[in-house]
Design a protein around this motif. Structure first.
Motif, short mmCIF file in Angstrom:
data_model
loop_
_atom_site.label_atom_id
_atom_site.label_comp_id
_atom_site.label_asym_id
_atom_site.label_seq_id
_atom_site.Cartn_x
_atom_site.Cartn_y
_atom_site.Cartn_z
N ILE B 214 0.67 -1.42 -0.07
CA ILE B 214 -0.14 -0.23 -0.25
C ILE B 214 1.14 1.56 0.16
N CYS B 215 1.48 0.68 -0.10
CA CYS B 215 2.74 2.12 -0.27
C CYS B 215 3.18 2.94 -1.33
N ASP B 216 3.12 4.50 -0.88
CA ASP B 216 3.62 4.81 -2.28
C ASP B 216 5.33 4.71 -2.33
N LYS B 217 5.71 4.79 -1.58
CA LYS B 217 6.74 5.24 -1.42
C LYS B 217 7.71 4.30 -0.47
N VAL B 218 9.45 3.69 -0.25
CA VAL B 218 9.44 2.89 0.69
C VAL B 218 10.98 2.91 1.39
N ALA B 219 10.61 4.09 2.28
CA ALA B 219 12.62 4.10 3.35
C ALA B 219 12.91 2.97 3.98
N ILE B 220 14.31 2.74 3.39
CA ILE B 220 14.38 1.12 3.74
C ILE B 220 16.03 1.35 4.53
N LEU B 221 15.85 0.97 6.04
CA LEU B 221 16.71 1.19 7.28
C LEU B 221 17.25 0.48 7.08
N ARG B 222 19.70 0.25 8.09
CA ARG B 222 19.84 -0.09 8.61
C ARG B 222 20.75 0.04 9.26
N GLU B 223 21.29 0.60 10.10
CA GLU B 223 21.50 0.24 11.42
C GLU B 223 21.91 2.52 11.04
N GLY B 224 20.74 3.05 11.19
CA GLY B 224 20.28 4.03 11.04
C GLY B 224 20.76 5.20 9.74
N LYS B 225 21.17 4.10 8.87
CA LYS B 225 21.53 5.07 7.20
C LYS B 225 20.26 4.17 6.67
#
Ligand SMILES: Nc1ncnc2c1ncn2[C@@H]1O[C@H](COP(=O)(O)OP(=O)(O)O)[C@@H](O)[C@H]1O
Ligand SMILES: [Mg+2]
Lengths: 411, 332
Positions: B214-225
């Protein structure tokens, strides 16, 4: 056939017994493990455990340090008012002669008595309002007795007539009336002995602030004692959970609501409830036959003040506690220390000095004298005790705001 | 000026760094979000998702972060902006106990929260009615005890409370965690429904990778980045052969066999997705596939079955994290 059945039965009994033993073993094992778990749970709330373990010895030490004091009864503060004139006019030749000033000698005796602590001597011939001044001292609890030397005291004694001493003991506390009278009697005994007087002395006492005979003095005494403890206790208990318990505060803080507003709203709410509690308390006391010498307004303000100190301490406890149990524990710790040092077990003036200073920083040391003053002596509520309570509650209000503003909320 | 360009930037984050004491939690994160977008914040637990949202919702003191952050044109760096920002955003916490007064009825909860935004009771009730209706909260429960509601219903009341003041941005922390697998999709579709009807910008923190749907955009985070901030389909298309995968079930699958397959020239990525199941991404998918099958047969690897598919976001996420881990290994 029968033999066979018997064998089976024996076997069943045997296995049942063994089975039971097994079950018991398992049960015991589980039980031990559960006890261990309970201890683990206890350890997760260190503050709690510390209070639970440290408080009992602290209480005992506190009690001990108070009861180890050699508890010499404190001399009773008094004022002597003399109406005596030491000039004697001889009716035969109308000449004035100075006669022995027995009034001064009596004052010496009062000074000598270990049971009395002479604060001042007033002479009615110098100041017409001495009795009023003395009565004010009685109201303010600066003194416990007014000793009055009657007119013609010296003249009567010179004529070897039996002397009369009048006194007005503070009688709002019926337990102290006898002590007060005994102390005056002691001074009289010294006076007679030192001056070789006629031992037929009359001590006339006019009880001041005693309860009228149609009221129950015991009820009056006990209820007055209870009032400050009750209002302080219930208002504290009511508030110790108001912050810890309300988890959605975390979410409220993500609306434009401010922390200060949240806490002020709690204070306002509990002040309203406190007013109702005080009104109910006063109404039920009066309907039960409390003899109230002072004004209902003064009593209301006094009880409200004591209760408000309880509210501020309760909200403070709530704001610093992480769990409900911790809040309960802290409340108990606060309450018991405040009660022990309130002066009902041992008069504050008999405590060691460091304890006295501490005791005066606690609310109930002020609540009882203030309320007693209003109920028994019609004292005004605004005095040292009131302002002390104001300071104590202001202190805890400030602390509670600091604690609440610093409290961690995370959603 | 086209209408597309006129879409308002709701959240703008530039070079955000967060540190607690010496511990750096967020490293140089930048992104911006337009009105009406649904943003999914993905990352394993501890990646820093909640921390970023806390900065945006004024929950972290300025001394702990640096960077240019704007939430509906106001920066949370200034304390005086906080109540304005908070008036403009809604928040749905992970735990209902932190959000709802369980002793109050749903409508009383509505009144309690709405009043903090200066709304009167009638106004709040009207909005609550429409939200409760969209969220299918049965009308006969509105004025009954909240305690008696099911977990899913409580969650939906919680979502309605987050939207009670018609905020422009709604933050949801793990809305599907702890919800039944069967109800998870419901929650997501309700969010999409709300987003369409109210045009609310949404931030969904989750490690439920299905939420990307359902997301228009995704943010992928890993260890604060922040590794990616993109439309999920675009990310999948960026994979070798635009994300085409071949799925094998291989008898007696083991690391030796995997290493043999890895040596085949066009193979780009391999993911073991089950005991005997493998997914392979390649360059020139159509040409390489028959060659790969032949190569495997030559090496004596027995293929029990085979199918082709397009990579899901889940696969993309795994590959992206895997890539990052490998980079790190090389550096060390
Ligand atoms: N107040 C804090 N003080 C110190 N460390 C914190 C604090 N808040 C979060 N962290 C740390 O920051 C990291 C990221 O946390 P968080 O943002 O909650 O992760 P996520 O929501 O992605 O699971 C974690 O390692 C956590 O321990
Ligand atoms: Mg989190």
């Amino acid at each position: 056939m029968m033999k066979f059945v018997g064998k089976i039965r024996e076997k069943i009994i045997n296995t049942n017994f063994k089975g039971n033993l097994e079950n018991l073993k398992e049960s015991l094992f589980r039980l031990l493990k559960m006890v261990k778990k309970e201890f683990r749970l206890l350890k997760t709330d260190k503050m709690n455990l510390i209070i639970a373990l440290a408080l009992p010895p602290i209480i005992i030490v506190l009690f001990g340090s108070m009861s180890n004091i050699k508890y010499d009864p404190v001399p009773i503060p008094c004022i002597v008012v003399t109406n005596d004139s030491n000039t004697f006019i001889n009716p035969n030749n109308y000449t004035e002669t100075k006669i022995d000033d027995f009034a001064i000698l009596y004052v010496d005796a009062v000074n000598k008595s270990k049971d009395l602590d002479l604060i001042a001597v007033y002479n009615s011939s110098e100041d017409a309002y001495v009795m009023e001044t003395a009565r004010n001292d009685l109201i303010s609890s600066r003194i416990q007795i007014i000793i009055v030397i009657p007119v013609d005291f010296s003249e009567m004694l010179s004529s070897r007539l039996p002397g009369i001493i009048e006194c007005i003991p503070e009688s709002s506390d019926f337990q102290h009336i006898q002590d007060n009278l005994n102390a005056v009697q002691d001074s009289i005994n010294i006076f007679i002995e030192d001056n070789h007087l006629n031992p037929k002395f009359v001590l006339q006492a006019y009880e001041e602030y005693s309860i009228p005979s149609n009221y129950n003095f015991k009820f009056n005494y006990n209820i007055t004692l209870m009032l400050s403890f009750v209002i302080f206790g219930i208002s504290t208990v009511l508030t110790i959970l108001v912050v810890v318990q309300e988890k959605p505060i975390a979410r409220l803080l993500l609306t434009p609501a401010k922390r200060v507003e949240i806490l002020i709203s709690k204070y306002m709410t509990y002040m309203i409830i406190l007013s109702i509690q005080v009104i109910l308390l006063i109404t039920s006391c009066l309907s039960q036959g409390l003899y109230l010498r002072g004004s209902i307004f003064d009593l209301f303000i006094a009880l409200f003040m004591v209760g408000f100190t309880g509210v501020s301490i309760g909200i403070f406890i709530s704001a610093v506690s992480k769990t409900k149990t911790e809040a309960n524990q802290l409340f108990f710790a606060f309450y018991i220390i405040i009660v022990i040092l309130s002066g009902i077990f041992i008069p504050i003036s008999a405590m060691p000095e460091y304890l006295q200073v501490f005791a005066y920083m606690l609310p109930l040391s002020h609540g009882d004298p203030m309320i007693r003053g209003i109920v028994t002596k019609a004292k005004s509520v605004f005095g040292f005790d009131f302002f002390s309570l104001l300071c104590i509650s202001a202190f805890f209000v400030i602390l509670s705001f600091i604690a609440f503003l610093k409290r961690r909320y995370e959603v | 000026m086209s209408s597309y360009n006129a879409v308002k930037i709701m959240v703008d984050v530039q070079n955000l760094n967060v540190a607690f004491g010496n511990k750096k939690i967020i490293h140089d994160v930048s992104f911006s979000v337009k009105k009406g977008e649904i943003i999914g914040m993905f990352g394993i637990s501890g990646a820093g998702k909640t921390t970023i949202i806390r900065v945006l919702t004024c929950q972290i003191e300025k001394k702990n972060w640096t960077g240019n952050v704007k939430v509906s044109d106001l920066t949370p760096a200034k304390k005086k902006n906080h109540s304005k920002i908070l008036a403009n955003i809604g928040y749905v916490p992970q735990l209902e106990t932190l959000n709802l007064y369980f002793d109050f009825k749903p409508m009383v909860n509505v009144d309690v929260f709405a009043s903090n935004y200066g709304m009167n009771k009638k106004e709040a009730k009207e909005i609550a009615r429409s939200l409760f209706t969209i969220l299918d909260i049965p009308e006969d429960t509105w004025d009954k005890s909240l305690k008696k509601m099911s977990g899913g219903e409580k969650k939906r009341v919680s979502m309605a409370l987050g939207l009670i003041h018609r905020p422009e941005i709604l933050f949801l922390d793990e809305p599907t965690t702890g919800v039944d697998a069967s109800k998870r999709y419901d929650i997501l579709s309700y969010l999409k429904k709300l987003n369409r009807q109210l045009n609310t910008t949404m931030f969904i923190i989750t490690h439920d990778l299905e939420a990307a749907l359902i997301c228009d955009k995704v943010a992928i985070l890993r260890e604060g980045k922040l590794l990616e901030f993109e439309v999920p389909q675009k990310l999948i298309l960026s994979l070798p052969s635009e994300g085409l995968v071949v799925r094998f079930i291989i008898e007696g699958l083991n690391n030796d066999k995997i290493n043999i397959i890895k040596k085949f020239v066009s193979v780009q990525k391999i993911i073991r997705v089950g005991n005997e199941m493998l997914e392979v991404l390649m360059n020139n998918f159509e040409e390489s596939l028959p060659k790969l099958i032949q190569y495997m047969m030559e090496k004596g690897i027995k293929i029990n079955s085979m199918s082709r598919d397009v990579a899901t976001f889940r696969r993309y996420f795994q590959l992206r994290i895997q890539e990052e881990e490998e980079k790190e290994k090389i550096l060390m």
